[in-house]
Design an enzyme around this catalytic site. Structure first.
Site, PDB file in Angstrom:
ATOM      1  CG  HIS A  67      63.517  27.473   6.275  1.00 43.40           C
ATOM      2  ND1 HIS A  67      63.738  28.635   5.592  1.00 43.40           N
ATOM      3  CD2 HIS A  67      62.292  27.041   5.884  1.00 43.40           C
ATOM      4  CE1 HIS A  67      62.686  28.896   4.829  1.00 43.40           C
ATOM      5  NE2 HIS A  67      61.797  27.938   4.994  1.00 43.40           N
ATOM      6  CD  GLU A  68      60.888  23.488   6.930  1.00 46.38           C
ATOM      7  OE1 GLU A  68      59.688  23.744   7.196  1.00 46.38           O
ATOM      8  OE2 GLU A  68      61.392  23.757   5.827  1.00 46.38           O
ATOM      9  CG  HIS A  71      57.973  27.634   8.312  1.00 39.48           C
ATOM     10  ND1 HIS A  71      57.377  28.676   7.650  1.00 39.48           N
ATOM     11  CD2 HIS A  71      58.914  27.146   7.453  1.00 39.48           C
ATOM     12  CE1 HIS A  71      57.920  28.820   6.453  1.00 39.48           C
ATOM     13  NE2 HIS A  71      58.870  27.904   6.309  1.00 39.48           N
TER      14      HIS A  71
END
Length: 156
Positions: A67-68, A71
């Site tokens: 998920h990170e 980003h």
């Protein structure tokens, strides 16, 4: 798991799922409480909450790192890196990153304020509940401007 192992895991996930290198730092941040991880826009580093790894295991940690990294890579490329952006949602689906973390057990959550104060207007009877004390000499009822009186203090 150490910070060095987390760094190598993040680099491996980036190369395997994103086919791009991760050139910055990934580490555990002991101050994180309410989120599984965060991507820092200014430094491009990724911080991970160790409690999620301790409680939910390796698979949860891999999901948070994915998920990170979504980003991270989108921000580096100048594309939409925020949760609501189309690019972000498409990349998350492509690599199988979760949108949210699994919730932590109650033991890891911060406690809310322990005291609750109750006040009542002496004129109209309007009641107020507050988490902080109110100076009854200075503040008055918002409905009728009457004098406030502390009714009781409840410790939860």
């Amino acid at each position: 798991m150490t910070n060095e192992e987390l760094q190598s895991l993040t680099e491996e996930i980036s190369a395997r799922f994103f086919r791009k290198p991760f050139k910055h730092s990934a580490f555990f941040n002991p101050r994180l409480r309410t989120t599984g991880g965060r991507y820092m826009l200014s430094s491009h580093n990724i911080e991970i909450n160790r409690h999620y790894y301790d409680e939910h295991g390796f698979d949860e940690l891999v999901g948070i790192v994915k998920h990170e990294l979504c980003h991270y890579h989108l921000h580096i490329e100048g594309k939409g890196y925020k949760h609501g952006d189309k690019d972000f949602r498409a990349l998350m689906q492509q690599v199988g990153a979760p949108r949210h973390c699994s919730p932590l057990s109650q033991g890891e959550k911060r406690q809310t304020s322990l005291k609750t104060y109750f006040y009542k207007c002496m004129s109209c009877g309007q009641g107020y509940r507050r988490q902080r004390r109110v100076n009854t000499n200075r503040y008055v009822c918002g409905k009728c401007s009457g004098k406030l009186e502390e009714v009781m203090k409840k410790a939860e």
